[in-house]
Design an enzyme around this catalytic site. Structure first.
Site, PDB file in Angstrom:
ATOM      1  N   ASP A  55       0.832  -1.212   0.000  1.00  0.00           N
ATOM      2  CA  ASP A  55       0.000   0.000   0.000  1.00  0.00           C
ATOM      3  C   ASP A  55       0.864   1.258   0.000  1.00  0.00           C
ATOM      4  O   ASP A  55       0.357   2.375  -0.128  1.00  0.00           O
ATOM      5  CB  ASP A  55      -1.003  -0.008   1.158  1.00  0.00           C
ATOM      6  CG  ASP A  55      -0.336  -0.093   2.515  1.00  0.00           C
ATOM      7  OD1 ASP A  55       0.903  -0.214   2.573  1.00  0.00           O
ATOM      8  OD2 ASP A  55      -1.070  -0.038   3.523  1.00  0.00           O
ATOM      9  N   SER A  56       2.189   1.081   0.088  1.00  0.00           N
ATOM     10  CA  SER A  56       3.109   2.214  -0.108  1.00  0.00           C
ATOM     11  C   SER A  56       2.922   2.812  -1.499  1.00  0.00           C
ATOM     12  O   SER A  56       3.385   3.926  -1.769  1.00  0.00           O
ATOM     13  CB  SER A  56       4.564   1.766   0.079  1.00  0.00           C
ATOM     14  OG  SER A  56       4.840   0.621  -0.700  1.00  0.00           O
ATOM     15  N   ASP A  94      -1.336  -5.987  -0.370  1.00  0.00           N
ATOM     16  CA  ASP A  94      -1.637  -5.404   0.951  1.00  0.00           C
ATOM     17  C   ASP A  94      -3.125  -5.177   1.141  1.00  0.00           C
ATOM     18  O   ASP A  94      -3.802  -4.633   0.256  1.00  0.00           O
ATOM     19  CB  ASP A  94      -0.941  -4.037   1.077  1.00  0.00           C
ATOM     20  CG  ASP A  94       0.302  -4.104   1.927  1.00  0.00           C
ATOM     21  OD1 ASP A  94       0.485  -5.089   2.659  1.00  0.00           O
ATOM     22  OD2 ASP A  94       1.099  -3.143   1.858  1.00  0.00           O
ATOM     23  N   GLU A 125      -1.479  -5.611   8.244  1.00  0.00           N
ATOM     24  CA  GLU A 125      -0.683  -4.901   9.256  1.00  0.00           C
ATOM     25  C   GLU A 125      -1.277  -5.106  10.645  1.00  0.00           C
ATOM     26  O   GLU A 125      -2.494  -4.981  10.836  1.00  0.00           O
ATOM     27  CB  GLU A 125      -0.647  -3.404   8.949  1.00  0.00           C
ATOM     28  CG  GLU A 125       0.257  -3.067   7.799  1.00  0.00           C
ATOM     29  CD  GLU A 125       0.512  -1.568   7.648  1.00  0.00           C
ATOM     30  OE1 GLU A 125       0.186  -0.779   8.559  1.00  0.00           O
ATOM     31  OE2 GLU A 125       1.030  -1.195   6.588  1.00  0.00           O
ATOM     32  N   GLU A 192       9.152  -4.431  10.270  1.00  0.00           N
ATOM     33  CA  GLU A 192       9.616  -3.141   9.728  1.00  0.00           C
ATOM     34  C   GLU A 192      10.145  -2.259  10.853  1.00  0.00           C
ATOM     35  O   GLU A 192       9.447  -2.002  11.848  1.00  0.00           O
ATOM     36  CB  GLU A 192       8.448  -2.447   8.994  1.00  0.00           C
ATOM     37  CG  GLU A 192       8.843  -1.095   8.416  1.00  0.00           C
ATOM     38  CD  GLU A 192       7.877  -0.567   7.367  1.00  0.00           C
ATOM     39  OE1 GLU A 192       6.938  -1.286   6.979  1.00  0.00           O
ATOM     40  OE2 GLU A 192       8.090   0.587   6.945  1.00  0.00           O
TER      41      GLU A 192
END
Ligand code: KIV
Length: 275
Positions: A55-56, A94, A125, A192
């Site tokens: 989703d970045s 994502d 996430e 991360e």
């Protein structure tokens, strides 16, 4: 099955079960983000193991200031393009912001949309409050990759993109969450921006592989954002990032030469047009 593999492309992609085997064999996993058809075509000719439609893409491809702006429609559009460009690759997509938080129906709709683009797995996430839902997704036949540490969808709660797990309490929480994600059936886990010692503890505690970004050398694999590693933004150089190319200047100089050739009348020459 059945389509010919063009020269230079991978013969055989990973499958979900291979991830744990790779950890057991101490064979590190290389993952890179991919958001579009043409870069998927290029990456399909490399020996990277896994593509992440992260989703970045909301930031890298659309210029937003956080991943909060990625929607399921954006994710699906990009994921489908990546699958068309890399028909053989193992692709993870994502789950975007809040799709896991608005009930099982909403989550399963998003999972279905993503999986129907042709990805092999979804990435989620966080763990708190959603371990049961993750287990349900896994039990529904959808492989789930977890993501702990700096989970960028929570950037506002974290007060910025900051290293997570520096103090003992936070570190213990992240370790517990990692164990619960494995328990829920995740096949791999992105870590991360955690301190090295925490990433190592988690990696040692789990049978599923950890894939680190800014988490040090002890994880079972590494992931980077493609545009970051290609140096598309020469000023963006956090400590954990290595520039493998000078992409920005490479493109700039190619396009400048093109414009210069046009002005000089040296493009096209007689071999470059139809008589
Ligand atoms: O969205 C993304 O690109 C990611 C990676 C940084 C792991 O989640």
């Amino acid at each position: 099955m059945g389509h010919p593999v063009p020269a230079g492309q991978r013969e055989e992609a990973l499958n979900t079960l291979d991830f744990a085997k790779r950890k057991a064999a101490n064979d590190p996993i290389a993952m890179v983000t991919c958001y579009d058809y043409w870069s998927a075509q290029v990456l399909n000719r490399t020996n990277v193991d896994c593509l992440l439609v992260g989703d970045s893409l909301a930031m890298v491809m659309h210029g937003f200031d956080s991943t909060v702006h990625a929607t399921i429609d954006m994710m699906a559009l990009h994921a489908a393009a990546v699958r068309r460009g890399a028909p053989n690759a193992y692709i993870v997509g994502d789950m975007p912001f809040l799709t896991m938080r608005r009930g099982q129906g909403c989550a399963m709709d998003a999972v279905q949309t993503l999986m129907r683009t042709g990805v092999n797995a979804v990435k989620v996430e966080g763990e708190a409050g959603q371990a049961d839902l993750i287990a349900h997704i896994v039990e529904s036949g959808v492989p789930v990759m977890g993501h702990l540490g700096l989970t960028p969808q929570s950037v506002h709660a974290f007060g910025g993109h900051r290293i997570q797990g520096r103090n003992a309490n936070q570190a213990a929480q992240i370790l517990d969450s990692a164990k619960r994600l494995q328990q829920a059936g995740c096949f791999a886990l992105v870590l991360e921006c955690t301190p090295r010692h925490l990433a190592r503890r988690i990696t040692e505690a789990l049978a599923i592989p950890t894939i680190g970004i800014g988490a040090g050398p002890d994880t079972d694999g590494q992931v980077l954002v493609l545009q970051d590693m290609l140096g598309m933004d020469p000023e963006f150089k956090p400590k954990f990032l290595r520039h493998y190319a000078d992409g920005c200047n490479m493109i700039r100089s190619a396009v400048d030469r093109f414009a210069q050739d046009i002005r000089a009348g040296s493009f096209p020459t007689k071999t470059e047009f139809y008589a």
